[in-house]
Design a protein around this motif. Structure first.
Motif, PDB file in Angstrom:
ATOM      1  N   LYS A 145       0.827  -1.203   0.000  1.00  0.00           N
ATOM      2  CA  LYS A 145       0.000   0.000   0.000  1.00  0.00           C
ATOM      3  C   LYS A 145       0.866   1.258   0.000  1.00  0.00           C
ATOM      4  O   LYS A 145       0.624   2.191  -0.776  1.00  0.00           O
ATOM      5  N   GLU A 162      -5.302   7.995  -2.791  1.00  0.00           N
ATOM      6  CA  GLU A 162      -5.548   6.821  -1.954  1.00  0.00           C
ATOM      7  C   GLU A 162      -6.296   5.716  -2.695  1.00  0.00           C
ATOM      8  O   GLU A 162      -5.910   4.552  -2.660  1.00  0.00           O
ATOM      9  N   THR A 163      -7.385   6.085  -3.363  1.00  0.00           N
ATOM     10  CA  THR A 163      -8.220   5.075  -4.009  1.00  0.00           C
ATOM     11  C   THR A 163      -7.446   4.281  -5.044  1.00  0.00           C
ATOM     12  O   THR A 163      -7.487   3.044  -5.068  1.00  0.00           O
ATOM     13  N   LEU A 175      -4.874   1.922  -3.561  1.00  0.00           N
ATOM     14  CA  LEU A 175      -5.483   0.707  -3.019  1.00  0.00           C
ATOM     15  C   LEU A 175      -5.820  -0.286  -4.129  1.00  0.00           C
ATOM     16  O   LEU A 175      -5.626  -1.497  -3.974  1.00  0.00           O
ATOM     17  N   HIS A 212      -4.126  -3.971  -4.224  1.00  0.00           N
ATOM     18  CA  HIS A 212      -4.957  -5.176  -4.130  1.00  0.00           C
ATOM     19  C   HIS A 212      -4.863  -6.029  -5.401  1.00  0.00           C
ATOM     20  O   HIS A 212      -4.946  -7.264  -5.332  1.00  0.00           O
ATOM     21  N   PHE A 252     -12.485  -5.947  -3.715  1.00  0.00           N
ATOM     22  CA  PHE A 252     -12.092  -4.872  -2.795  1.00  0.00           C
ATOM     23  C   PHE A 252     -12.593  -3.533  -3.345  1.00  0.00           C
ATOM     24  O   PHE A 252     -11.812  -2.663  -3.712  1.00  0.00           O
ATOM     25  N   PRO A 261     -13.619   0.101  -3.479  1.00  0.00           N
ATOM     26  CA  PRO A 261     -13.468   1.279  -2.604  1.00  0.00           C
ATOM     27  C   PRO A 261     -14.808   1.751  -2.049  1.00  0.00           C
ATOM     28  O   PRO A 261     -14.892   2.205  -0.909  1.00  0.00           O
ATOM     29  N   ASP A 268     -10.085  -4.296   6.748  1.00  0.00           N
ATOM     30  CA  ASP A 268      -9.641  -3.547   7.917  1.00  0.00           C
ATOM     31  C   ASP A 268     -10.845  -3.157   8.768  1.00  0.00           C
ATOM     32  O   ASP A 268     -11.912  -2.826   8.252  1.00  0.00           O
ATOM     33  N   THR A 290      -9.824  -2.221   2.370  1.00  0.00           N
ATOM     34  CA  THR A 290      -8.392  -2.512   2.395  1.00  0.00           C
ATOM     35  C   THR A 290      -8.166  -3.733   3.285  1.00  0.00           C
ATOM     36  O   THR A 290      -8.828  -3.893   4.312  1.00  0.00           O
TER      37      THR A 290
END
Length: 501
Positions: free
Chosen positions: A181, A308-309, A312, A316, A362, A364, A481, A488
């Motif tokens: 990440k 961020e998106t 990730l 992943h 995964f 978002p 998480d 994530t």
């Protein structure tokens, strides 16, 4: 009356009144003929918001699985506010696409305003009504295929540096592997800052710009913000005269100062013919006479939505390729070794399928919370109709639909072939209300094309140069998480990179 007894009696009455206040709406949907998920005082139907022992999406999954075979809709309580959850892909598709006018806005817009949160309140995801429509119309041309193609050489240059950075990181890594990440966040920070602002964040050096640290702080929800959201659900009128910003003042001031310097530099001496996003925003400012706040918030939308998106998604995808060597080999054979231009990057069907399958597993967007803007009638499986009105909230359990074995065979397994055109492609699942990797309908992710280009370019270079393996430190399931609001993997993604011969 004994003073002690009187005090105890007063406390008992107060406790009773508080209890009644907390559960007052719990029969709201039952009175209208709709089942309501189990709810408790203070926590409503989603206890994990408070316990944080698991991601709240699993509370939603439990409700979805319990009622999906018997009902089309089910009532839930967000603390003490009654909301409605849809349980069918048909209704999910209507909420996002065909009945968009009735579900035009996102609930999150309730929790912010321009006075307290200048950055977030100007993000298209938050904006409502005509404001959203105007902002989207302004930003969309800045994300056209031609403009993304124009900055594609920048993306490729960053990708080459990314490969060199991975090489250095893998050589320094312990037996616990490399933090994927953080690795991917360094990449997206570098490529977005260069493509948007024309500057280097120095993400791949030992002394990155402060921008790198500030980006990490952008998505850290403060306790105060979470508490405010909770209080607003207990008593919604509080948001009319009190608010807590998602972005701290320090983060906000940093980005405004950064933007001021970048704009000044570009206007004074920068290459005005460079077709990056900052140049587009400056042209827009000249055309529409935008003020400093509007120019800054426009540009920061490009920045924050791309960090961020996308990181990730890349991390992943690498995880799932590492878990599935056959898929990784197939992708390696597809991308080949020759340089790819922008058009060729768009013509890699298995790469597309791998990304969409990652976005399914995964996603978002774990859950969509849509604000009702026009009355709409839902009909349950028993024929009972219920009307939602403007101000109500309708929940779409995206993660639950993405992981339903009735719609996706072996939903926890990485099977990118399901998204190949021969099997109907991504359009089949999207049109059925079963896939929301980038959202859907008129409010589909504005930066989708740019995000896909970033993601594809990075994956092509990484797969070409490295054999990806999952470090034993990484968990083997897809558990999310406990607290992060986007999908994530719990415990982090730790990978090993072996250089290809």
């Amino acid at each position: 009356m004994c003073p002690i007894f009187a005090t105890l009696l007063a406390l008992a009455v107060l406790a009773a009144l508080i209890y009644v206040f907390l559960i007052w709406n719990f029969n709201y949907w039952q009175k209208r003929g709709i089942k309501t998920a189990k709810s408790s005082p203070f926590v409503g139907s989603f206890p994990s918001i408070f316990t944080q022992k698991r991601n709240v999406v699993y509370d939603i999954d439990d409700i979805y699985r319990k009622y999906k075979n018997t009902d089309n809709i089910v009532g839930v309580m967000n603390t003490r506010v009654p909301q409605l959850m849809v349980l069918t892909p048909e209704y999910a598709h209507q909420v996002f696409v065909t009945e968009f006018r009735s579900f035009h806005d996102n609930e999150f817009g309730r929790f912010t305003n321009e006075k307290t949160d200048k950055i977030l309140s100007n993000n298209p995801f938050i904006l409502t009504g005509e404001q959203w429509k105007e902002r989207r119309a302004e930003i969309t041309p800045g994300l056209s295929a031609n403009r993304i193609n124009a900055v594609y050489p920048v993306t490729k240059s960053v990708c080459h540096k990314f490969v060199e950075y991975i090489n250095r990181q893998r050589q320094m890594a312990s037996t616990d592997g490399v933090d994927a990440k953080q690795l991917c966040l360094s990449y997206t920070t570098e490529v977005v800052s260069d493509c948007v602002l024309g500057i280097s964040a120095q993400s791949f050096t030992e002394k990155p710009m402060p921008l790198v640290g500030m980006i990490k702080r952008v998505f850290e929800q403060s306790f105060g913000f979470i508490l405010f959201q909770t209080m607003a659900n207990f008593w919604p009128p509080i948001s009319k005269f009190f608010s807590v910003p998602l972005f701290s003042k320090e983060v906000e001031e940093f980005f405004f100062d950064l933007m001021d310097k970048c704009i000044s530099l570009r206007r004074q001496s920068g290459p005005r013919d460079r077709l990056d996003f900052l140049n587009y925003i400056l042209q827009l400012q000249d055309k529409k006479e935008l003020n400093v706040l509007e120019v800054t918030s426009h540009t920061i939308t490009f920045l924050t939505d791309g960090f961020e998106t996308t990181a990730l998604v890349i991390a992943h995808t690498l995880l799932l390729l590492g878990r599935n060597p056959e898929a990784q080999q197939k992708l390696f054979e597809e991308v080949g070794t020759s340089p790819l231009d922008f058009e060729q990057l768009s013509e890699l069907p298995f790469l597309d399928a791998c990304i969409h399958e990652t976005l399914r597993i995964f996603s978002p967007l774990l859950v969509a919370r849509k604000l009702v803007t026009e009355p709409f009638d839902f009909v349950n499986k028993d024929g009972v109709s219920v009307r939602v009105l403007p101000g109500d909230v309708v929940i779409v359990p995206v993660h639950s639909l993405h992981h339903d074995p009735d719609f996706y065979e072996q939903p926890e397994e990485f099977m990118p072939e399901r998204f190949l055109e021969a099997n109907g492609g991504v359009r089949k699942y999207r049109d059925q209300g079963l896939y929301f990797g980038f959202g859907s309908g008129p409010r589909v992710c504005l930066g989708m094309r740019f995000a896909l280009t970033q993601t594809k370019a990075a994956l092509v270079e990484v797969v070409r140069h490295f054999n990806i393996k999952v470090n034993p430190r990484t968990r083997k399931d897809n558990r999310l998480d406990d607290t992060f609001f986007m999908a994530t993997l719990k415990g982090g993604i730790w990978l090993d990179f072996e250089q290809r011969a």
